[in-house]
Design an enzyme around this catalytic site. Structure first.
Site, PDB file in Angstrom:
ATOM      1  N   ARG A  55      -6.316  -7.062   0.508  1.00  0.00           N
ATOM      2  CA  ARG A  55      -7.412  -6.301  -0.098  1.00  0.00           C
ATOM      3  C   ARG A  55      -7.137  -6.113  -1.586  1.00  0.00           C
ATOM      4  O   ARG A  55      -6.387  -5.219  -1.983  1.00  0.00           O
ATOM      5  CB  ARG A  55      -7.569  -4.952   0.596  1.00  0.00           C
ATOM      6  CG  ARG A  55      -8.082  -5.073   2.020  1.00  0.00           C
ATOM      7  CD  ARG A  55      -8.109  -3.729   2.724  1.00  0.00           C
ATOM      8  NE  ARG A  55      -6.750  -3.220   2.947  1.00  0.00           N
ATOM      9  CZ  ARG A  55      -6.484  -2.060   3.526  1.00  0.00           C
ATOM     10  NH1 ARG A  55      -7.471  -1.282   3.916  1.00  0.00           N
ATOM     11  NH2 ARG A  55      -5.234  -1.675   3.696  1.00  0.00           N
ATOM     12  N   ASP A  57      -7.609  -5.170  -5.552  1.00  0.00           N
ATOM     13  CA  ASP A  57      -8.182  -4.034  -6.274  1.00  0.00           C
ATOM     14  C   ASP A  57      -9.334  -4.467  -7.169  1.00  0.00           C
ATOM     15  O   ASP A  57      -9.554  -5.658  -7.403  1.00  0.00           O
ATOM     16  CB  ASP A  57      -7.100  -3.367  -7.134  1.00  0.00           C
ATOM     17  CG  ASP A  57      -6.082  -2.593  -6.314  1.00  0.00           C
ATOM     18  OD1 ASP A  57      -6.390  -2.221  -5.172  1.00  0.00           O
ATOM     19  OD2 ASP A  57      -4.970  -2.359  -6.838  1.00  0.00           O
ATOM     20  N   TYR A 118       0.645 -14.501  -5.834  1.00  0.00           N
ATOM     21  CA  TYR A 118      -0.199 -14.121  -6.962  1.00  0.00           C
ATOM     22  C   TYR A 118       0.297 -14.781  -8.243  1.00  0.00           C
ATOM     23  O   TYR A 118       1.488 -15.092  -8.381  1.00  0.00           O
ATOM     24  CB  TYR A 118      -0.160 -12.603  -7.175  1.00  0.00           C
ATOM     25  CG  TYR A 118      -0.916 -11.783  -6.166  1.00  0.00           C
ATOM     26  CD1 TYR A 118      -2.219 -11.364  -6.423  1.00  0.00           C
ATOM     27  CD2 TYR A 118      -0.327 -11.396  -4.967  1.00  0.00           C
ATOM     28  CE1 TYR A 118      -2.911 -10.577  -5.511  1.00  0.00           C
ATOM     29  CE2 TYR A 118      -1.016 -10.626  -4.050  1.00  0.00           C
ATOM     30  CZ  TYR A 118      -2.310 -10.215  -4.316  1.00  0.00           C
ATOM     31  OH  TYR A 118      -2.998  -9.446  -3.405  1.00  0.00           O
ATOM     32  N   ARG A 206       1.165  -5.648 -10.085  1.00  0.00           N
ATOM     33  CA  ARG A 206       0.858  -5.272 -11.465  1.00  0.00           C
ATOM     34  C   ARG A 206       1.895  -4.324 -12.052  1.00  0.00           C
ATOM     35  O   ARG A 206       2.140  -4.325 -13.261  1.00  0.00           O
ATOM     36  CB  ARG A 206      -0.551  -4.675 -11.534  1.00  0.00           C
ATOM     37  CG  ARG A 206      -1.619  -5.724 -11.270  1.00  0.00           C
ATOM     38  CD  ARG A 206      -3.001  -5.227 -11.616  1.00  0.00           C
ATOM     39  NE  ARG A 206      -3.511  -4.272 -10.655  1.00  0.00           N
ATOM     40  CZ  ARG A 206      -4.083  -3.123 -10.959  1.00  0.00           C
ATOM     41  NH1 ARG A 206      -4.177  -2.731 -12.221  1.00  0.00           N
ATOM     42  NH2 ARG A 206      -4.543  -2.339 -10.012  1.00  0.00           N
TER      43      ARG A 206
END
Length: 276
Positions: A55, A57, A118, A206
């Site tokens: 999921r 952001d 990622y 992040r």
């Protein structure tokens, strides 16, 4: 009653105009747009159980997102040959379904996954990001040292408690295994961090990038990001890197479909993954 089938969807999206993946009242989300399109094409409520691998952001992009839905087998047989093109016509241009594949019933897009990968893009040019890449590339205001970024990343690989880098959720573990974390500078000068793990807790990717960037620009020593792993709560001095530089590029699954159920059971027992 007609037998049901499970359908895997491979999805890409530009996260700029979305409030993340998860459906939210009065907000435009990727899940909301997909669900609306499924209802429009197949009939309201025909496709059920939309489940995603990770999921993302608000503002985070994807080129390798995976989700699954369940639908009656006769509906799939009726639409199979033309469903992908119908989606291409009806979906907004900032989200694409690139493939639809029938999978075993025990495939679970979330729990059967073995890894999520990622990439985070950063430019340190004095003029900032190229206009055509401004939505997926962070413009960093200081020069960045690739060697320092690489050294900082090395200390974060492996299985650790990443509590310092996570937004803690009640009853959720922050233990994660990072199997890959490295930086490269592409020919166009863009710095790209690749981060891969079995799963990520919220804001973890992040936060890791934000910590490493302060090493790359010389404000922190290379040992600092790894030193935070001794913390058992979020480190307030870590700045979360902006969402728009982050893209989910791949989700891995067992090569043998017979392993889907076993992997899903193992994941459920270890943790409940909540993505960055």
């Amino acid at each position: 009653m007609d037998e049901g089938i499970r359908l895997r969807l491979d999805v890409s999206y530009d996260g700029t105009g979305f409030s993340g993946w998860a459906a939210q009242p009065e907000r435009r989300t990727v899940a909301g747009v997909l669900a609306q399109t499924l209802d429009l094409v197949l009939g309201a409520g025909t496709a059920t159980g939309l489940t995603v691998a990770g999921r993302t952001d608000a503002g985070v992009h994807a080129t390798g997102q995976v989700c699954h839905v369940d639908l009656p087998a006769d509906v799939w047989r009726q639409h199979e040959g033309r469903l992908l093109r119908r989606f291409a016509r009806l979906l907004p241009t900032d989200v694409r379904v690139r493939a639809m594949t029938e999978v075993p019933a025990d495939f679970d897009a979330r729990f059967s996954a073995t890894f999520r990968r990622y990439e985070y893009r950063v430019t340190d040019t004095p003029w900032g990001a190229e206009p055509l890449r401004r939505h997926d590339t962070l413009a960093w205001p200081r020069p960045l040292d690739l060697a320092a970024l690489t050294a900082a990343a090395a200390g974060l690989v492996g299985e650790h408690d990443f509590a310092a880098y996570c937004r803690r959720k009640e009853n959720a573990t922050t233990l994660r295994e990072v199997t890959r974390l490295d930086w490269r500078r592409d020919p166009d000068g863009i710095l790209v961090a690749t981060v891969q793990a079995d799963a990520f807790c919220q804001a973890m990717v992040r936060s890791l990038v934000g910590a490493m960037l302060t090493v790359g620009d010389g404000r922190r020593p290379v040992e600092w990001p790894a030193g935070l792993l001794s913390r058992r709560e979020r480190a307030s001095e870590v700045t979360v890197a902006p969402a728009h530089g982050l893209t989910l590029v791949a989700v891995g699954y067992p090569e043998d479909p017979a392993e889907y159920a076993r992997r899903a059971d193992l994941t459920r027992r270890l943790r409940v993954p909540v993505e960055s």
